[in-house]
Every structure is written in structure tokens, then in C-alpha cells.
Scaffold this motif. Structure first.
Motif, PDB file in Angstrom:
ATOM      1  N   VAL A  39       0.862  -1.190   0.000  1.00 12.18           N
ATOM      2  CA  VAL A  39       0.000   0.000   0.000  1.00 12.18           C
ATOM      3  C   VAL A  39       0.898   1.240   0.000  1.00 12.18           C
ATOM      4  O   VAL A  39       2.016   1.215   0.514  1.00 12.18           O
ATOM      5  CB  VAL A  39      -0.990   0.034   1.196  1.00 12.18           C
ATOM      6  N   ALA A 244      -8.544  -3.255  -5.734  1.00 10.03           N
ATOM      7  CA  ALA A 244      -7.344  -3.761  -6.414  1.00 10.03           C
ATOM      8  C   ALA A 244      -7.716  -4.799  -7.469  1.00 10.03           C
ATOM      9  O   ALA A 244      -7.206  -4.774  -8.599  1.00 10.03           O
ATOM     10  CB  ALA A 244      -6.381  -4.363  -5.393  1.00 10.03           C
ATOM     11  N   THR A 258      -3.332  -0.428  -9.507  1.00  8.95           N
ATOM     12  CA  THR A 258      -2.612  -0.148  -8.263  1.00  8.95           C
ATOM     13  C   THR A 258      -1.250  -0.814  -8.390  1.00  8.95           C
ATOM     14  O   THR A 258      -1.038  -1.607  -9.311  1.00  8.95           O
ATOM     15  CB  THR A 258      -3.335  -0.775  -7.050  1.00  8.95           C
ATOM     16  N   LEU A 260      -0.199  -2.700  -5.910  1.00  9.00           N
ATOM     17  CA  LEU A 260      -0.230  -3.676  -4.811  1.00  9.00           C
ATOM     18  C   LEU A 260       0.350  -5.012  -5.260  1.00  9.00           C
ATOM     19  O   LEU A 260       0.223  -5.404  -6.413  1.00  9.00           O
ATOM     20  CB  LEU A 260      -1.666  -3.920  -4.344  1.00  9.00           C
TER      21      LEU A 260
END
Ligand code: KIV
Ligand code: ZN
Length: 514
Positions: A39, A244, A258, A260
């Protein structure tokens, strides 16, 4: 592809879920896992709420290296000072200031006119700017704020020095089209809007938190705020795993992604569930136990022929292992270590020995030790709770025609052993009465829940309890193949945490955001 920044507020808004109380070690443990998940930003708490919160935010700030750490602050100097203190040692500190802007909040909560709201927020941002390069400002209840006033507030925040303006749908009132329109309007009307990032913060009161956040992305939001498993105030916040995976599954539609590490999602979800005591519903998108289960014959047939007929995400994407290889009492240390590596755990020698001893103990009581058992076993002791009391032995007598009774033997901190017997209206009640007699603590059992860790009659049971003592409450967990023993362990764990909390002055129970 446009990058969407992920702002995780599991440790702040998520911790505002009823019954959730994370201690400092637990917050650090979750923050380190969020760092592995990748994150971008972690909101670690609300430092002005209490010295305990401030210390917890500071511990997270010092532990995490690869994410920006954020402290929440009302638009007041003393709150800003508390965040400054809490974020000492942070690699990349950021303050999150908020002030309500909607007519309802202005009239009933703040008793301020629009001009006073603008002035108070501006003063706070300018004060914070002396100490922070990164400032996020949230017009609380933005969803119910007049659009022209929201534009005015955003323009003021940019001029005063905010680097991110976050749009909270504080009460989960918005629908996707309306919420998206806020971002479109801000983008089209606010001067210099391109110099800051716009962020979406949604609550799930009408079940639209994820849809609203995705609509914000489609309309120009750079950042999404949310929590793991969607925990949070009332119905919770946007579930970050859903954002996500929505972006990863439909790049053709969203054109955004993202950064992630998706393979860490399952592990992060399990950890948050374990430490908060908030069980993930079986049908929860992405991380629920049934999210990848195919029950109907037609679906199973389709899956066997071609997975993509009914599967849009492979379980492997979020780090779920396909292997259902089970260990048993004849499995050796080598097989055990291999299995842990396969599950994503690399333990150093002492921890491995400890885990192996526990595994052997479990394998003596349970024929097949499954992946779920191993996760439970490894994660049960992730964070050492303080041990004022430890359960030594327990004996229960139950018959549906007689009064249940229980005797418990408990070791105290000074090494002494105490034993007590009590009756109750059920076996658990009798156990808890006996523990109360030993500890002489006056606590109230606020919540009790039990779930099986895996399948089968010999499955381990995991008990979660919430205990309250006046203003303070604490959660406790207990794991055993016997649910009465798990119940006793959970109660003692919560008692130990409550006592620990009592010892740390100023540790508040719940955040009061005024
Ligand atoms: O929901 C909300 O409005 C909040 C603010 C503090 C951003 O959590
Ligand atoms: Zn919120």
C-alpha cells in the motif's frame, strides 16, 4: 496506465469498528503486512485521541519504511502537534486534517457558518504546512455538501498548501453516478486542481462503497482510501482488495491500476481478521471462504472443461494455495518446514522449533493438519499478549439434567497457582465464573463468537471474545481442538489485554471525532 494510490485506513477507520481494539504490537504487525502488500499510504491512527494512540502511531511510523505514514487530526493546533510528535521517525510523514462541510454538520455539530468553516480549515492547513510537506485535507461529509461550496473548500485547501484533497462519503449516502460527478465537477471547476491529488473515501451504509470509489476513479480520482476486508465504522469502508482486483481484472474498462502485490491479499485479510476478531463472511468478495468455491454441478462441469467459464480471478492471484496436501503426526520437521515455505512463512530456527512442537501437539489430537490449521497455529501467536494469567488446566462437568460446573487452574504472573470451581447456566458460563473467582476482576462479556478453523469433526475451534471493564474493552482469542478450552483461552487472553490497557494510562477505548 494511470496509477491509483492506495491509502489504507484499517488501523484508523477500520479500528473504529465496534468491538475492535488493536494494541500497539498488533498495529505494528498489521502495518508491516500492509507494507508487504505494497500500500502507498498507511493511516496509523488518531494521535490526539490519547497518549496510547500517539504511542501506537509512533511505533508504526518507526517500523514501516516503504509506505507513507499518516496521522489523523481535527483542524486544531493541539491535534496537529500530536501528529507531529507521533510521526517522529517516519520516513515519509503526512498529516490528514479534516473538518465537516455539509449543511447538517455545519448547523448541528460545528455550529459554524460557511465562512467560519473555510477560515478554521485554512488556519489549520497553514499551521500544519510549517511542519509537513504532505497534507491531506478532508471536507468531512463531502457527499452531502453543496457542490459549489465543496469547490470553494477545495480551492482554499489547495491555496493553503494541501497536497491531497480527500472526498469522504462519511455516511455512505452517495450512489456511483452522483459520487463520480463530484470528482468531475471539482476537476472542471477548481483552479490548480491538477497540482494536487484527489482521493475517494467511501462508507458502505448502502452497500455502494466499492462502486462509489470505482466511479470516483473513472472520474479522475488519484487515490482510494479503504480498509482490508472492508472493516470500519458502522457498515464499514471500501474494501481495498475489491478495488485492487476490480482494476486488475478490468484494465480494459478502468485503464488504471494499483501497485499492490496482489499475492499478499489473502494473508493480509487473514491477519486483519485474526487480530481484529472481525470474521470475514464466507460470501465476501475476493477474500471470503467461498469466493472461489463452485458448488453447482453445471459450474463444476464448466470449470473442469475450461476454468474461465466460471472463474474471472484465479485464487492464486491473491496468494491462495491450491495445494490441499495435509500433514499428519508422521510428518517430519523437513516436510513441516517445506509446507510453511509453501504457505509463505520463512521462520527462523527458534520460531520454527516452537511452531513444530505446537504442530506435533496438534497432530496428536487431530488426524489431518490442514493449511487452515497451520495458518491458525502460526498466526495465533503472531503478537505476544502480556501474560498476567495463564491457563494451566481446566475440567468441566456437563449434563443436560444437571447444573454445569467447571474448575480452572491458573498460573499468575508471580508464578503462584490458583484453582477455583464454579457453576453456571452452561459450560462456558461456569468456566468464566471460575476464572472470575481466580482473578477477582469484574468484567462484562460483551461479545462471544466461535468458528471452526477447518472442516471435519476434529476441526480446531477459534473463539473470539470482547470483555469490557468500565470505559475500556479488549478482544481476546483462543484456539483449541476443544471449544471449551478455546473459550477459556480467549477469555484469559482478553483479560490480560484489559489489564495491560489499564496499565498504560490514557489509552482510550474509542475514538471520539468531534
Ligand atoms: O468518513 C470520514 O469522513 C472520515 C474522515 C475522518 C475522513 O473518516
Ligand atoms: Zn471514514
Amino acid at each position: 496506465m494511470r496509477k491509483i494510490y492506495i491509502f489504507d485506513t484499517t488501523l484508523r477507520d477500520g479500528e473504529q469498528s465496534p468491538g475492535v481494539n488493536l494494541n500497539t504490537k498488533e498495529k505494528v504487525e498489521i502495518a508491516l503486512q500492509l507494507e508487504k502488500l505494497g500500500v502507498d499510504r498507511i493511516e496509523a491512527g488518531f494521535p490526539a485521541a490519547s497518549p496510547g494512540d500517539l504511542a501506537a502511531v509512533n511505533a508504526v511510523a518507526r517500523a514501516v519504511k516503504d509506505a507513507s505514514i499518516i496521522g489523523l487530526s481535527r483542524s486544531r493546533e493541539q491535534d496537529i502537534d500530536a501528529v507531529r510528535e507521533a510521526l517522529q521517525g517516519a520516513q515519509d510523514p503526512c498529516i490528514h486534517l479534516f473538518l465537516a462541510t455539509s449543511p447538517i454538520h455545519r448547523k448541528h455539530k460545528l455550529r459554524m457558518e460557511k465562512a467560519q468553516v473555510l477560515e478554521t480549515a485554512e488556519r489549520a492547513i497553514r499551521y500544519a504546512k510549517q511542519y509537513f510537506n504532505k497534507i491531506e485535507f478532508s471536507p468531512e461529509d463531502a457527499g452531502r455538501t453543496e457542490l459549489d461550496f465543496l469547490c470553494e473548500v477545495t480551492e482554499m485547501a489547495i491555496k493553503a498548501g494541501a497536497t491531497v484533497v480527500n472526498i469522504p462519503d462519511t455516511v455512505g449516502y452517495m450512489n456511483p453516478q452522483e459520487f463520480g460527478n463530484i470528482f468531475k465537477t471539482l476537476k472542471e471547476n477548481v483552479p490548480n486542481i491538477e497540482t494536487i491529488q484527489l482521493s475517494a473515501h467511501c462508507h458502505d451504509d448502502l452497500g455502494m462503497a466499492t462502486a462509489n470509489a470505482l466511479s470516483a476513479i473513472l472520474n479522475g480520482a488519484d487515490q482510494v482510501e479503504g480498509t482490508i476486508n472492508g472493516i470500519g465504522e458502522r457498515a464499514g469502508n471500501t474494501a481495498l482488495e475489491e478495488i485492487a482486483l476490480a482494476l486488475a481484472t478490468r484494465p480494459d474498462y478502468f485503464g488504471a491500476q494499483t501497485t499492490l502485490n496482489l499475492k499478499e491479499i489473502a494473508k493480509t485479510s487473514r491477519l486483519v481478521s485474526k487480530l481484529t476478531g472481525m470474521v470475514v463472511p464466507g460470501n465476501k468478495a475476493i477474500v471470503g471462504a467461498n469466493a472461489f468455491a463452485h458448488e453447482s454441478g453445471i459450474h463444476q462441469d464448466g470449470m473442469l472443461k475450461e476454468k474461465t467459464t466460471y472463474e474471472i480471478i484465479s485464487p492464486d492471484t491473491i496468494g491462495l494455495k491450491d495445494s490441499k496436501l495435509v500433514l499428519g503426526k508422521h510428518s517430519g520437521r523437513h516436510a513441516f518446514r517445506e509446507k510453511l515455505v509453501d504457505l509463505g512463512y520463512e521462520l527462523e530456527e527458534t520460531a520454527l522449533n516452537e511452531a513444530f512442537a505446537k504442530f506435533k501437539d496438534l497432530a496428536d489430537r487431530k488426524k489431518n493438519v490442514t493449511d487452515e490449521d497451520l495458518y491458525a497455529l502460526l498466526e495465533a501467536k503472531l503478537v505476544d499478549s502480556p501474560e498476567v494469567y495463564a491457563l494451566e488446566a481446566i475440567q468441566v462437568s456437563y449434563g443436560n439434567q444437571s447444573t454445569p460446573s467447571a474448575s480452572v487452574r491458573i498460573r499468575k504472573e508471580d508464578g503462584s497457582i490458583a484453582e477455583e470451581v464454579a457453576i453456571g447456566n452452561g459450560s462456558v458460563d461456569a468456566i468464566y465464573n471460575a476464572i472470575d473467582k481466580v482473578t477477582q476482576e469484574t468484567v462484562e462479556l460483551e461479545d462471544y463468537s466461535i468458528q471452526s478453523v477447518s472442516q471435519g469433526k476434529d476441526a480446531q475451534g477459534e473463539v473470539h471474545v470482547v470483555l469490557r471493564e468500565g470505559e475500556d474493552s479488549a478482544t481476546g482469542r483462543g484456539l483449541s481442538t476443544d471449544i471449551l478450552e478455546a473459550s477459556a483461552r480467549a477469555y484469559i487472553d482478553a483479560l490480560n489485554r484489559l489489564i495491560d490497557k489499564r496499565k498504560s494510562p490514557g489509552r482510550r477505548d474509542k475514538m471520539s471525532l468531534i
